[in-house]
Scaffold this motif. Structure first.
Motif, PDB file in Angstrom:
ATOM      1  N   VAL A  56      46.385  59.276  53.036  1.00  0.00           N
ATOM      2  CA  VAL A  56      47.233  59.619  51.904  1.00  0.00           C
ATOM      3  C   VAL A  56      47.361  58.391  51.013  1.00  0.00           C
ATOM      4  O   VAL A  56      47.402  57.261  51.485  1.00  0.00           O
ATOM      5  N   LYS A  57      47.386  58.644  49.715  1.00  0.00           N
ATOM      6  CA  LYS A  57      47.504  57.569  48.742  1.00  0.00           C
ATOM      7  C   LYS A  57      48.981  57.289  48.492  1.00  0.00           C
ATOM      8  O   LYS A  57      49.713  58.154  48.030  1.00  0.00           O
ATOM      9  N   ILE A  58      49.392  56.073  48.787  1.00  0.00           N
ATOM     10  CA  ILE A  58      50.777  55.665  48.569  1.00  0.00           C
ATOM     11  C   ILE A  58      50.921  55.065  47.171  1.00  0.00           C
ATOM     12  O   ILE A  58      51.838  55.387  46.435  1.00  0.00           O
ATOM     13  N   ASP A  59      50.037  54.159  46.822  1.00  0.00           N
ATOM     14  CA  ASP A  59      49.979  53.592  45.476  1.00  0.00           C
ATOM     15  C   ASP A  59      48.524  53.255  45.168  1.00  0.00           C
ATOM     16  O   ASP A  59      47.633  53.634  45.919  1.00  0.00           O
ATOM     17  N   ASP A  60      48.263  52.545  44.090  1.00  0.00           N
ATOM     18  CA  ASP A  60      46.885  52.263  43.686  1.00  0.00           C
ATOM     19  C   ASP A  60      46.110  51.438  44.707  1.00  0.00           C
ATOM     20  O   ASP A  60      44.886  51.439  44.693  1.00  0.00           O
ATOM     21  N   TYR A  61      46.796  50.732  45.581  1.00  0.00           N
ATOM     22  CA  TYR A  61      46.136  49.833  46.518  1.00  0.00           C
ATOM     23  C   TYR A  61      46.354  50.193  47.981  1.00  0.00           C
ATOM     24  O   TYR A  61      45.828  49.521  48.866  1.00  0.00           O
ATOM     25  N   THR A  62      47.133  51.219  48.250  1.00  0.00           N
ATOM     26  CA  THR A  62      47.518  51.517  49.629  1.00  0.00           C
ATOM     27  C   THR A  62      47.171  52.945  50.020  1.00  0.00           C
ATOM     28  O   THR A  62      47.644  53.889  49.394  1.00  0.00           O
ATOM     29  N   TYR A  63      46.347  53.070  51.041  1.00  0.00           N
ATOM     30  CA  TYR A  63      45.986  54.354  51.647  1.00  0.00           C
ATOM     31  C   TYR A  63      46.318  54.249  53.128  1.00  0.00           C
ATOM     32  O   TYR A  63      45.980  53.260  53.770  1.00  0.00           O
ATOM     33  N   VAL A  64      46.986  55.263  53.670  1.00  0.00           N
ATOM     34  CA  VAL A  64      47.443  55.210  55.051  1.00  0.00           C
ATOM     35  C   VAL A  64      47.129  56.520  55.762  1.00  0.00           C
ATOM     36  O   VAL A  64      47.214  57.593  55.172  1.00  0.00           O
ATOM     37  N   ASP A  65      46.775  56.405  57.036  1.00  0.00           N
ATOM     38  CA  ASP A  65      46.630  57.575  57.901  1.00  0.00           C
ATOM     39  C   ASP A  65      48.036  57.925  58.398  1.00  0.00           C
ATOM     40  O   ASP A  65      48.640  57.135  59.120  1.00  0.00           O
ATOM     41  N   PRO A  66      48.591  59.075  58.009  1.00  0.00           N
ATOM     42  CA  PRO A  66      49.964  59.411  58.383  1.00  0.00           C
ATOM     43  C   PRO A  66      50.201  59.440  59.898  1.00  0.00           C
ATOM     44  O   PRO A  66      51.306  59.173  60.349  1.00  0.00           O
ATOM     45  N   GLU A  67      49.160  59.736  60.668  1.00  0.00           N
ATOM     46  CA  GLU A  67      49.321  59.796  62.117  1.00  0.00           C
ATOM     47  C   GLU A  67      49.514  58.416  62.739  1.00  0.00           C
ATOM     48  O   GLU A  67      49.957  58.313  63.875  1.00  0.00           O
ATOM     49  N   SER A  68      49.189  57.351  61.995  1.00  0.00           N
ATOM     50  CA  SER A  68      49.332  56.005  62.540  1.00  0.00           C
ATOM     51  C   SER A  68      50.640  55.330  62.139  1.00  0.00           C
ATOM     52  O   SER A  68      50.892  54.189  62.515  1.00  0.00           O
ATOM     53  N   ASP A  73      54.306  45.013  64.256  1.00  0.00           N
ATOM     54  CA  ASP A  73      55.635  44.621  63.781  1.00  0.00           C
ATOM     55  C   ASP A  73      55.582  44.051  62.364  1.00  0.00           C
ATOM     56  O   ASP A  73      56.588  43.650  61.812  1.00  0.00           O
ATOM     57  N   LYS A  74      54.383  44.034  61.760  1.00  0.00           N
ATOM     58  CA  LYS A  74      54.235  43.551  60.389  1.00  0.00           C
ATOM     59  C   LYS A  74      54.049  44.759  59.471  1.00  0.00           C
ATOM     60  O   LYS A  74      53.164  45.573  59.686  1.00  0.00           O
ATOM     61  N   PRO A  75      54.865  44.848  58.430  1.00  0.00           N
ATOM     62  CA  PRO A  75      54.800  46.033  57.561  1.00  0.00           C
ATOM     63  C   PRO A  75      53.691  45.955  56.518  1.00  0.00           C
ATOM     64  O   PRO A  75      53.226  44.881  56.162  1.00  0.00           O
ATOM     65  N   ILE A  76      53.309  47.126  56.052  1.00  0.00           N
ATOM     66  CA  ILE A  76      52.512  47.233  54.829  1.00  0.00           C
ATOM     67  C   ILE A  76      53.549  47.359  53.726  1.00  0.00           C
ATOM     68  O   ILE A  76      54.341  48.295  53.714  1.00  0.00           O
ATOM     69  N   GLU A  77      53.569  46.398  52.835  1.00  0.00           N
ATOM     70  CA  GLU A  77      54.565  46.395  51.766  1.00  0.00           C
ATOM     71  C   GLU A  77      53.995  47.096  50.540  1.00  0.00           C
ATOM     72  O   GLU A  77      52.874  46.822  50.128  1.00  0.00           O
ATOM     73  N   THR A  78      54.768  47.992  49.990  1.00  0.00           N
ATOM     74  CA  THR A  78      54.351  48.698  48.781  1.00  0.00           C
ATOM     75  C   THR A  78      55.533  48.764  47.820  1.00  0.00           C
ATOM     76  O   THR A  78      56.685  48.801  48.245  1.00  0.00           O
ATOM     77  N   SER A  79      55.221  48.749  46.534  1.00  0.00           N
ATOM     78  CA  SER A  79      56.286  48.836  45.532  1.00  0.00           C
ATOM     79  C   SER A  79      56.709  50.275  45.275  1.00  0.00           C
ATOM     80  O   SER A  79      57.630  50.531  44.506  1.00  0.00           O
ATOM     81  N   ALA A  80      56.041  51.220  45.925  1.00  0.00           N
ATOM     82  CA  ALA A  80      56.367  52.638  45.733  1.00  0.00           C
ATOM     83  C   ALA A  80      57.770  52.950  46.263  1.00  0.00           C
ATOM     84  O   ALA A  80      58.198  52.389  47.266  1.00  0.00           O
TER      85      ALA A  80
END
Length: 77
Positions: A4-16, A35-42
């Motif tokens: 799934v596309k979260i923003d222009d630079y971030t794509y994530v597998d929702p199951e993970s 324990d380290k996040p993917i940071e997004t401005s969304a």
């Protein structure tokens, strides 16, 4: 695999996804086992819409691969 596309630079597998945290500058997405996040401005609403299956954000893995291939071909010319 579904991305799934979260923003222009971030794509994530929702199951993970293990956790989501609303932050003052956007949203932090924690993957399972990390324990380290993917940071997004969304905004968190957009992240939750993407994860819950909003068609606007859905990218099938095969389509994502085809997009990358087309993008790379354009760069070579």
């Amino acid at each position: 695999m579904k991305l799934v596309k979260i923003d222009d630079y971030t794509y994530v597998d929702p199951e993970s996804i293990g956790a989501i945290k609303d932050d003052c500058f956007g949203t932090n997405i924690y993957l399972t086992g990390s324990d380290k996040p993917i940071e997004t401005s969304a905004e968190i609403k957009k992240v939750l819409d993407a994860i819950s299956g909003s068609e606007e954000h859905l990218i099938e893995y095969e389509d994502a691969e085809n997009y990358k291939c087309r993008k790379m071909i354009k760069k070579t010319y």
